[in-house]
Design a protein around this motif. Sequence first.
Motif, PDB file in Angstrom:
ATOM      1  N   LEU A  24       0.839  -1.191   0.000  1.00 12.81           N
ATOM      2  CA  LEU A  24       0.000   0.000   0.000  1.00 12.81           C
ATOM      3  C   LEU A  24       0.877   1.245   0.000  1.00 12.81           C
ATOM      4  CD1 LEU A  24      -2.809  -0.800   2.631  1.00 12.81           C
ATOM      5  CD2 LEU A  24      -2.768  -1.269   0.170  1.00 12.81           C
ATOM      6  N   SER A  26       0.591   5.560  -0.186  1.00 24.84           N
ATOM      7  CA  SER A  26      -0.191   6.789  -0.231  1.00 24.84           C
ATOM      8  C   SER A  26       0.585   7.824  -1.029  1.00 24.84           C
ATOM      9  CB  SER A  26      -0.471   7.319   1.172  1.00 24.84           C
ATOM     10  OG  SER A  26      -1.183   8.545   1.098  1.00 24.84           O
ATOM     11  N   LEU A  35      -4.823   6.246  -1.268  1.00 26.76           N
ATOM     12  CA  LEU A  35      -4.222   5.038  -0.706  1.00 26.76           C
ATOM     13  C   LEU A  35      -4.243   3.978  -1.791  1.00 26.76           C
ATOM     14  CD1 LEU A  35      -3.050   3.505   1.729  1.00 26.76           C
ATOM     15  CD2 LEU A  35      -5.397   2.851   2.324  1.00 26.76           C
ATOM     16  N   ALA A  37      -3.232   0.657  -4.254  1.00 24.58           N
ATOM     17  CA  ALA A  37      -2.859  -0.757  -4.327  1.00 24.58           C
ATOM     18  C   ALA A  37      -3.107  -1.229  -5.754  1.00 24.58           C
ATOM     19  CB  ALA A  37      -3.670  -1.597  -3.341  1.00 24.58           C
ATOM     20  N   ILE A  48      -6.492  -2.489   1.374  1.00 14.28           N
ATOM     21  CA  ILE A  48      -7.084  -1.149   1.417  1.00 14.28           C
ATOM     22  C   ILE A  48      -8.306  -1.154   2.324  1.00 14.28           C
ATOM     23  CG2 ILE A  48      -8.371   0.578   0.103  1.00 14.28           C
ATOM     24  CD1 ILE A  48      -6.606   0.043  -2.270  1.00 14.28           C
ATOM     25  N   LYS A  52      -8.538   0.912   5.876  1.00 17.90           N
ATOM     26  CA  LYS A  52      -9.511   2.002   6.010  1.00 17.90           C
ATOM     27  C   LYS A  52     -10.732   1.598   6.833  1.00 17.90           C
ATOM     28  CE  LYS A  52     -10.759   4.392   2.416  1.00 17.90           C
ATOM     29  NZ  LYS A  52     -10.573   5.787   2.853  1.00 17.90           N
ATOM     30  N   ALA A 138      -7.314   3.482  -5.720  1.00 17.63           N
ATOM     31  CA  ALA A 138      -6.825   4.452  -4.736  1.00 17.63           C
ATOM     32  C   ALA A 138      -7.966   5.317  -4.203  1.00 17.63           C
ATOM     33  CB  ALA A 138      -5.730   5.331  -5.337  1.00 17.63           C
ATOM     34  N   ALA A 141      -6.852   8.406   1.461  1.00 14.76           N
ATOM     35  CA  ALA A 141      -6.002   7.714   2.440  1.00 14.76           C
ATOM     36  C   ALA A 141      -6.372   8.118   3.862  1.00 14.76           C
ATOM     37  CB  ALA A 141      -4.533   8.005   2.156  1.00 14.76           C
ATOM     38  N   VAL A 163      -0.006   1.727   6.266  1.00  9.36           N
ATOM     39  CA  VAL A 163       0.506   2.109   4.946  1.00  9.36           C
ATOM     40  C   VAL A 163       1.990   1.761   4.880  1.00  9.36           C
ATOM     41  CG1 VAL A 163       0.682   3.977   3.262  1.00  9.36           C
ATOM     42  CG2 VAL A 163      -1.116   4.042   4.999  1.00  9.36           C
TER      43      VAL A 163
END
Length: 320
Positions: A24, A26, A35, A37, A48, A52, A138, A141, A163
């Motif tokens: 991951l 950012s 964020l 991946a 992710i 989150k 993404a 983040a 992250v």
Amino acid sequence: MATVTGNSAAAVQKAGEILRSGGLVSFPTETVYGLGADATNGRAVARIFEAKKRPSFNPLIVHVPDEKAARQIAIFDERASILAATLWPGPLTLILPKAQNSGISDLVTAGLDTVAVRMPDHDLARAILKEAGVPIAAPSANPSGRVSPTAPGHVSDGLGAAVDLIVAGGRTSVGIESTILDLSGPRPRLLRPGAVLAADIESLIGPIDHGGSDAGDEGRPTAPGQLPSHYAPHAPVRLNAQSARPGEILITFGPDLRKGDGVINLSEKGDLLEAAANLFAALIAADRPGMSGIAVTEIPDQGIGLAINDRLRRAAAPRS
């Protein structure tokens, strides 16, 4: 805490390596910090959602460095081609039918047959996307439902060691998330207002529907940012306030004469673009321990003010 690195060729190379290996990263865009991946790697995408604490039914936006990469994962019609040619790179996300053999993980699309895709207008972001060599899912983040990050410190404060790498590129310039337009049906639908205005879009492809900004059947969103409570600080938010109540921080707009530690002005000049760029940072700064809430004065509901008020209404919505 996550490793934080500056804006350099070495940082771009390291970010690409981490993304290709399922990590991951950012990174800044013109809107907020994302964020990222590998969107084709289900295990990476799952990280992710884990980081989150994001509901798995909430789809993600796929970021690409150029239109060629976008066409490998999505089906473009004439409308999409016109918008991409005119408004990309930029803060516009298009919801398009997913291409056959796109390789995009079902976690990214929440099982839908459409995919959200955009090309950010940020040199560092596009350099990282190009270096990664894969489409990058993404979202913002930050912990799900909380205020989106517009500076690298916001990312480290919100997500910490979840992250692998934060690429620091300073404050973001637009400050609110991209406009989202659904082109998967016969009539375009605006799903989320942003810096690309409806009038800009309609001047290129004709009339669009404006009623799709909330989650559809059974509360299932077709795009990010449709949940009723979103972009929310920990403290409750009160809108269209005339003044702060005891224990509240006041966020104002325009030539407001009120000053002091308990007052944050989004733009003393009354510039809505400046207010948008400052919005999330202001909400984060106002979300102080021991305070009872955040009061926000009226923001003009025009131009990018429509997007500002959309974010504020969701920030003030009842929490689930």
